[in-house]
Design a protein around this motif. Sequence first.
Motif, short mmCIF file in Angstrom:
data_model
loop_
_atom_site.label_atom_id
_atom_site.label_comp_id
_atom_site.label_asym_id
_atom_site.label_seq_id
_atom_site.Cartn_x
_atom_site.Cartn_y
_atom_site.Cartn_z
N ILE A 261 -1.54 7.58 0.74
CA ILE A 261 -0.63 6.58 1.30
C ILE A 261 0.25 7.58 2.33
CG2 ILE A 261 1.57 5.32 1.35
CD1 ILE A 261 0.24 4.05 -1.59
N LEU A 262 0.77 8.80 1.71
CA LEU A 262 1.48 9.61 2.64
C LEU A 262 0.61 10.20 3.57
CD1 LEU A 262 3.44 11.82 -0.18
CD2 LEU A 262 4.20 9.97 1.01
N ALA A 263 -0.76 10.50 3.43
CA ALA A 263 -1.57 11.00 4.53
C ALA A 263 -1.53 9.78 5.58
CB ALA A 263 -2.72 11.32 4.16
N ASP A 264 -1.84 8.44 5.03
CA ASP A 264 -1.91 7.57 6.21
C ASP A 264 -0.80 7.33 6.97
OD1 ASP A 264 -4.48 7.26 5.28
OD2 ASP A 264 -4.03 5.50 3.94
N ILE A 265 0.62 7.55 6.26
CA ILE A 265 1.68 7.46 7.01
C ILE A 265 1.90 8.30 8.27
CG2 ILE A 265 4.30 7.70 6.79
CD1 ILE A 265 3.92 6.24 4.19
N GLU A 266 1.26 9.76 7.78
CA GLU A 266 1.33 10.68 8.67
C GLU A 266 0.51 10.52 9.87
OE1 GLU A 266 0.66 15.54 8.84
OE2 GLU A 266 0.84 14.55 6.96
N SER B 125 -3.89 10.81 -21.59
CA SER B 125 -2.20 10.56 -21.58
C SER B 125 -1.83 10.97 -20.03
CB SER B 125 -1.64 11.47 -22.46
OG SER B 125 -1.44 12.65 -22.32
N LEU B 126 -2.41 11.79 -19.31
CA LEU B 126 -2.00 12.33 -17.95
C LEU B 126 -2.84 11.40 -17.02
CD1 LEU B 126 -2.47 15.91 -18.46
CD2 LEU B 126 -0.59 14.91 -18.30
N LYS B 127 -3.78 10.59 -17.58
CA LYS B 127 -4.71 9.89 -16.45
C LYS B 127 -4.04 8.84 -15.32
CE LYS B 127 -9.32 7.94 -15.91
NZ LYS B 127 -9.04 7.04 -14.74
N ASP B 128 -3.20 8.06 -16.13
CA ASP B 128 -2.47 7.09 -15.09
C ASP B 128 -1.40 7.64 -14.03
OD1 ASP B 128 -3.64 4.86 -16.68
OD2 ASP B 128 -1.75 4.38 -17.85
N ALA B 129 -0.84 8.89 -14.42
CA ALA B 129 -0.11 9.17 -13.55
C ALA B 129 -0.90 10.01 -12.58
CB ALA B 129 0.85 10.30 -14.26
N TYR B 130 -2.06 10.49 -12.93
CA TYR B 130 -3.12 11.60 -12.04
C TYR B 130 -3.68 10.45 -11.03
CZ TYR B 130 -7.30 14.00 -10.58
OH TYR B 130 -8.26 14.58 -9.68
N ASP B 131 -4.15 9.26 -11.56
CA ASP B 131 -4.76 8.30 -10.74
C ASP B 131 -3.59 7.85 -9.61
OD1 ASP B 131 -7.11 8.85 -11.98
OD2 ASP B 131 -6.93 6.87 -13.22
N ALA B 132 -2.49 7.39 -10.09
CA ALA B 132 -1.33 7.02 -9.23
C ALA B 132 -1.03 8.05 -8.11
CB ALA B 132 -0.25 6.51 -10.12
N SER C 234 4.63 -0.02 8.75
CA SER C 234 5.32 -1.24 7.99
C SER C 234 4.78 -1.46 6.63
CB SER C 234 5.82 -2.42 8.90
OG SER C 234 6.41 -3.35 8.01
N ASN C 235 3.23 -1.71 6.61
CA ASN C 235 2.68 -2.00 5.56
C ASN C 235 2.63 -0.76 4.58
OD1 ASN C 235 2.32 -4.55 6.43
ND2 ASN C 235 0.31 -3.88 7.29
N LEU C 236 2.37 0.43 5.12
CA LEU C 236 2.25 1.44 4.36
C LEU C 236 3.58 1.96 3.73
CD1 LEU C 236 0.30 3.64 6.74
CD2 LEU C 236 -0.64 2.97 4.44
N GLN C 237 4.65 1.53 4.56
CA GLN C 237 5.93 1.95 3.55
C GLN C 237 6.22 0.93 2.53
OE1 GLN C 237 8.03 4.67 4.68
NE2 GLN C 237 9.15 4.02 2.74
N THR C 238 5.80 -0.17 2.49
CA THR C 238 5.97 -1.11 1.61
C THR C 238 5.17 -0.52 0.24
OG1 THR C 238 6.20 -2.98 2.83
CG2 THR C 238 5.67 -3.47 0.59
N GLU C 239 4.03 -0.29 0.57
CA GLU C 239 2.98 0.28 -0.48
C GLU C 239 3.50 1.70 -1.02
OE1 GLU C 239 -1.33 1.22 -0.11
OE2 GLU C 239 -1.51 -0.10 2.02
N LYS C 240 4.10 2.46 -0.24
CA LYS C 240 4.77 3.74 -0.79
C LYS C 240 6.08 3.30 -1.60
CE LYS C 240 7.19 7.88 0.82
NZ LYS C 240 8.74 7.66 0.02
N ASP C 241 6.86 2.58 -1.13
CA ASP C 241 7.88 1.88 -2.11
C ASP C 241 7.37 1.22 -3.31
OD1 ASP C 241 9.62 2.65 -0.19
OD2 ASP C 241 10.13 0.54 0.81
N ASN C 242 6.50 0.65 -3.30
CA ASN C 242 5.95 0.06 -4.72
C ASN C 242 5.27 1.17 -5.45
OD1 ASN C 242 6.72 -2.56 -3.75
ND2 ASN C 242 4.37 -2.82 -3.15
N MET C 243 4.77 2.24 -4.90
CA MET C 243 4.04 3.31 -5.85
C MET C 243 5.24 4.12 -6.21
SD MET C 243 1.33 4.28 -6.76
CE MET C 243 0.04 3.43 -6.05
#
Length: 351
Positions: free
Chosen positions: A54-59, A40-47, A79-88
Motif C-alpha cells: 500500500i505504501l509503495a502504491d501511495i508513492e 505466532s508472527l505470521k498474521d503480523a508478517y502477512d499484514a 483517496s482509496n489507498l489512504q482509506t486502505e492505509k488507515d484500515n491497515m
Amino acid sequence: MIERLETIEKRFNEITEELTKPETLSNIKLTLELNKEQASLKDAYDAFQIYKRILADIEAATEMLKDPSMGEFAKEELSNLQTEKDNMDAKLEILLLPKDPNDGKNVIIEIRGAAGGDEGNIFAGDLFRMYSKYAEHQGWKIEVYTEEPGESGGYSQIEFLIKGDNVYSKLKYESGAHRVQRVPETESQGRVHTSTATVLVMPEAEEVDYTLDMNEVRVDITRSSGCGGQGVNTTDSAVRLTHIPTGLVVYSQTERSQIKNKEKAIKILQTRLYNLKMEERDAELGAERRSKIGTGDRSEKIRTYNYPQNRVTDHRIGFTTKQLDRVMEGALDEIIEALINEDQTRKLRGE
C-alpha cells in the motif's frame, strides 16, 4: 510501529531459513518451537507485506499527480489507498498488542453443576453440549477426559479437551459461574428457577510449560464407577492421581485401557498445575489481573441464560443477545467477538 514490524519480518525470515537446515529438522523439539514461534508472527508478517505494498502504491500514485493527464485518476487512487492505509494502521495496531502466550494452545475445560442440585447438573450438560457444538462449527476436536453423570441428567462434573487452532484465544473468557433462569422439567408449578454451573478453562500444558515430577505423584488404580450401560468399564482401569505437594487430585475412567486413562490423568494434572502457576503469577501482577475481562475465578458470575426471554447477558461487558436458542446450539461467535473486541479496546487504552 514500522520498526517493530521490520523486527517481526526479520525474525520470520530467520526462522524460515533456519527451518531449511538439516540440523534443525533433525531436532524435533527445536523444529516444533520454531514452527510455533513463526505461527505466532505470521498474521503480523502477512499484514506488513500488504502494508508495504500500500505504501509503495501511495508513492507511485503521488508521482502520477505530476502528470496532468493522470491527475484525476491519481487523486482518486490516492483517496482509496489512504482509506486502505488507515484500515491497515488500525489492524496492525491490534496485531502488535502484547499476545497471551497461551492463545495458540488447546484447552482443557471442566464444567461442574453448582447451585440448584439436579437442575445445576442438567445445565452443566447443556453447557457441555453448547461448547461441543461451537467446537464442531470451528472444526475443532473434543475428547472427554473424565465425567460424573448427574442422577437426573447432565453432569455433576465433566472434563474434556478441545483441540484445534488457537482454541484458548477464543475460549479463555468462558471461566466463571454461568447462571440459568428457566422452569425445570421437574417443576410442577411452572415457576422459574435460578441454577448455576461453573466453567474452568485451562490452556493445555505442554512439556515446556510444566514438567511433572512423577516422584511427587501417588497413582491409585480403581474400578470405574458409573450409571451402567455400554460405556462403563468392567475392569480395574480407572486411574486416580494425587499430587502430594499441592494435594491436587485428578481422576480418569473414560477409557477401557488403564494406560490410556493414566495418560489422560497425567495431562489433566499437568494442566492444573500449570494453571495454578499462572494464577500465582497473575496474583503477583495485580494490576494486570484487574485489567482483564473477568478474573477467571470459578465463583465470578459472568453470564446469565434466561430461557423465558430467550436472552443471554454477559455481565462483564454488558452484552445482551436475544438469541439464546442459537447460542445453546453453539452460535457463540457474537459473544466471543464482543469479549475479544472489549479486551483489545482496553489494551489499546493502556489499561
